[in-house]
Design a protein around this motif. Structure first.
Motif: not given
Length: 264
Positions: A6, A181, A240, A242, A252-253, A255-257, A261
């Motif tokens: 990350y 990411e 990726k 975001f 985010h990490i 649940n990728h919520h 993007e």
């Protein structure tokens, strides 16, 4: 399979808020994968310049970095802010190490040349600017690099370099070695169709959609450098990318919520 990495960039608004910064660093320290933090400058440099009577000049929102201003931003960005973040991370059992680009020749920039404007000691960088070999070795030692927005030209000069660009270019360089990411963390929920409406998050933005939104005047000027650097990253094989709200890092990490993007 490449190991996950990350690369997370935070801005001045977060740095200026001690409580929010501490909450963010709590979330950052809990990330189990390898990670890098890149930070901007906040208001401290401008406040110090005002106290010292050093006029700050901006052209189209970009700081002109004369010698006096360079001294201030170097002290504040690579000194006070960087080392305070490193100290806070160490208190959270996060083995961080702070860098300017001059340390270990880790980011070598070139002085910006513009046909009409002398930006002073401002540095531009690309993938070849990054000492990827040294940076990879540091990451593999389980150290957590924390980068300020100060680089150098290997001619004895420090240079002021946009932190969004530093995050993007580091991500591009390391994407050959890691599954990268890249997260731009800021004070909005993501890219907003209406800057006044937090619920108007655009879930995905491609290069074509960026051009349409820009032409339509729907993008706040503060988001443009982030989007340009985010698109530069995806065009150069970063897996990726975001734009997310800084308080939503852990969510985010896990649940990728939420957030926006950036894609081709």
């Amino acid at each position: 399979m490449k190991e996950k990495l990350y690369i997370i960039k935070i801005g001045g608004a977060l740095i200026d808020d001690t409580e929010l910064l501490d909450q963010f660093l709590d979330q950052f320290s809990e990330i189990g994968e390898k990670k890098i933090l890149v930070h901007g400058g906040g208001k401290l440099a401008t406040t110090l310049a005002d106290k010292l009577g050093i006029e700050q000049k901006l052209v189209n929102g970009r700081r002109i970095t004369d010698k006096d201003t360079l001294d201030i931003v170097s002290m504040v960005y690579a000194g006070s802010i960087n080392k305070n973040i490193v100290a806070k991370l160490q208190a959270k059992n996060c083995d961080a190490i702070g860098f300017s680009g001059a340390d270990g020749n880790i980011i070598q920039a070139r002085k910006r040349i513009h046909p009409e404007i002398d930006f002073g000691f401002v540095g531009d960088i690309d993938k070849q600017s990054i000492n990827e070999n040294l940076l990879s070795k540091l990451i593999d030692l389980d150290l957590i690099p924390v980068f300020s927005a100060i680089t150098h030209d290997k001619k004895g000069n420090l240079l002021n370099t946009n932190a969004d660009t530093i995050a993007s270019v580091i991500a591009q360089s390391l994407s050959e070695v890691y599954d990268v990411e890249l997260l731009f963390c800021f004070d909005k929920e993501g890219v907003l169709e209406d800057v006044e409406d937090p619920g108007s998050v655009i879930k995905r933005v491609s290069a074509e959609e960026f051009s349409v939104l820009k032409e339509a005047g729907k993008l706040h000027k503060g988001i443009l450098p982030k989007l340009e650097n985010a698109l530069g990253a995806v065009k150069n094989n970063v897996n990726k990318v975001f734009l997310i709200k800084e308080t939503e890092l852990k969510n985010h990490i896990e649940n990728h919520h939420g957030g926006t993007e950036i894609c081709l």
